[in-house]
Write a protein that holds these residues in place. Sequence first.
Motif, PDB file in Angstrom:
ATOM      1  N   GLU A  73     -22.280  29.207  18.657  1.00  0.00           N
ATOM      2  CA  GLU A  73     -21.012  29.792  18.202  1.00  0.00           C
ATOM      3  C   GLU A  73     -20.611  30.947  19.114  1.00  0.00           C
ATOM      4  O   GLU A  73     -19.437  31.081  19.488  1.00  0.00           O
ATOM      5  CB  GLU A  73     -21.124  30.288  16.748  1.00  0.00           C
ATOM      6  CG  GLU A  73     -21.513  29.212  15.759  1.00  0.00           C
ATOM      7  CD  GLU A  73     -23.005  28.925  15.715  1.00  0.00           C
ATOM      8  OE1 GLU A  73     -23.787  29.728  16.272  1.00  0.00           O
ATOM      9  OE2 GLU A  73     -23.406  27.895  15.129  1.00  0.00           O
ATOM     10  N   ALA A  74     -21.603  31.779  19.474  1.00  0.00           N
ATOM     11  CA  ALA A  74     -21.320  32.892  20.387  1.00  0.00           C
ATOM     12  C   ALA A  74     -20.959  32.356  21.766  1.00  0.00           C
ATOM     13  O   ALA A  74     -20.117  32.937  22.464  1.00  0.00           O
ATOM     14  CB  ALA A  74     -22.535  33.810  20.472  1.00  0.00           C
ATOM     15  N   LEU A  76     -19.327  29.652  22.360  1.00  0.00           N
ATOM     16  CA  LEU A  76     -17.918  29.245  22.284  1.00  0.00           C
ATOM     17  C   LEU A  76     -16.987  30.445  22.470  1.00  0.00           C
ATOM     18  O   LEU A  76     -15.973  30.354  23.153  1.00  0.00           O
ATOM     19  CB  LEU A  76     -17.621  28.615  20.920  1.00  0.00           C
ATOM     20  CG  LEU A  76     -17.701  27.094  20.788  1.00  0.00           C
ATOM     21  CD1 LEU A  76     -17.280  26.677  19.384  1.00  0.00           C
ATOM     22  CD2 LEU A  76     -16.852  26.378  21.818  1.00  0.00           C
ATOM     23  N   LEU A  77     -17.364  31.565  21.840  1.00  0.00           N
ATOM     24  CA  LEU A  77     -16.547  32.781  21.988  1.00  0.00           C
ATOM     25  C   LEU A  77     -16.534  33.242  23.444  1.00  0.00           C
ATOM     26  O   LEU A  77     -15.505  33.676  23.961  1.00  0.00           O
ATOM     27  CB  LEU A  77     -17.078  33.903  21.098  1.00  0.00           C
ATOM     28  CG  LEU A  77     -16.903  33.746  19.589  1.00  0.00           C
ATOM     29  CD1 LEU A  77     -17.366  34.999  18.876  1.00  0.00           C
ATOM     30  CD2 LEU A  77     -15.442  33.468  19.236  1.00  0.00           C
TER      31      LEU A  77
END
Lengths: 179, 298
Positions: A73-74, A76-77
């Motif tokens: 998820e990080a 993706l950021l």
Amino acid sequence: MLKDRFDILLGGLLLACAALIVGLLLGGGSQASQRDLAVDKALEQEIAYQAKVSFLERLYAPVSELRTAGQNEAALLKLDELSRRYPDEAHGELLRGEILLQLQAIPEATAHLARAVRMNGDYVDQHSPLSRRDLFEQLLGEQLTVIKSRAKKNPSATALQAALKDLYYLQGRLAGGCE
Amino acid sequence: MIKCRLLSVLLLLLPLVACQSPTDRPVMKIGYMNCNSEAETLARFKPLTKYLSDRLNIDFQAVPVDTQDFPERFAAGEFEFTHTNSLVYVIMRENQQLELVATEKRGNYGTHTAGAIIARKDSGIKTLADIKGKRMIFGPQLAPSGFLAQYDLMLREGIDPELDIAYYAIPSGSFKHEKVVYGVYFGQYDVGASPALDLELMTKEGKITADDFVILGQSPIFPYCTFGARKDVDQELVKAFRQALVELTQADTVDYQGEQLKVLASAWIDGFEALEDSDYNQLREMAKRANMPPYQEF
């Protein structure tokens, strides 16, 4: 100096020989320089390609590190952040597709992966250091039948229909087809 | 004299004949769940509503509705169509057999979204286990990606939000999700429950950077905001409504208050997809585990 016809003939022959030697030397030299140029060009292309691969590795290193740490998820950021500086960059598209695949967002992942291949064919070239043939083969093996069946069941689902087209596109590229 | 009277009557009737358009069409209401404010909701969704009216030849009216009031007002029969978050859709599906029309696409996960638990990168909090005893801020209670997803994630990790953290708060007013992110960023809270989409948008807009936070955990993905139809709405109309939505592209425009507006861009939407109700099962399982509506037991 040239006393008779024989001297004139001899002088002419000597000049012709000298011109021939000069001509041969010059001709041979130009072929050699053309060969050298071709070698230089191939070398330049290879160096440029390696520099590009190395640049991509450096650019996306933070994304790779986060993925290795299981922080998809990080990652993706981080990609979102990088995409502000490098929008529509093929390798970013590829990485986004890989991450979304791991997060089970299958239609979106397929769209990004197909877009990456459309932008850069190296991802389906088995000799390229950027090759992801194994990933695409795995994706096709796991998802083609599933998406096909879901798309058939729900014809209004545009994302599924698009994902199916993208999967066929990847299948075609793996089989050696072009754009 | 008679001619004059006839002419007068005709003149009086003329405006009525000329104004055949919107008022003569059937009138239907679409309830739109407020994200931040009524003004913002109407600004986003009125162009889309106008587009649907033009396309389906129905006079749709956009009604902004507060999240907590939505199920009750829908049960009272106020709206034929609904636009809500996916949890409110599930609640109305269970209680009033709301029919699924289409699901909104926005951000990295398209038709889906997720909830994340974040802390400041320099906070020393590295894993979910570290949040015990910390101050936490959630999004609003009926927000699937701002409350339910994180609440369920914590329960599955063996952390009881009611017992194991120092306390938790829910911001008031509008922009609650951004308040969560800024609440953690500025140190008022140690941990926050943020929708993955808000983190994505705030990063893209440069409001935060990816390095500001550590994502301690993220839920599985589940469907995003959803259009639904009341069970007594004509099936052909529901089908046409769905078709109008899924066929919308970024290039489609609507004539709205004298301007040509891009329909999807005005509504902050990337597109629509026709999902199946079973795609919402992940969310249903979350609500059951977290003892939240519509499965709440006392």
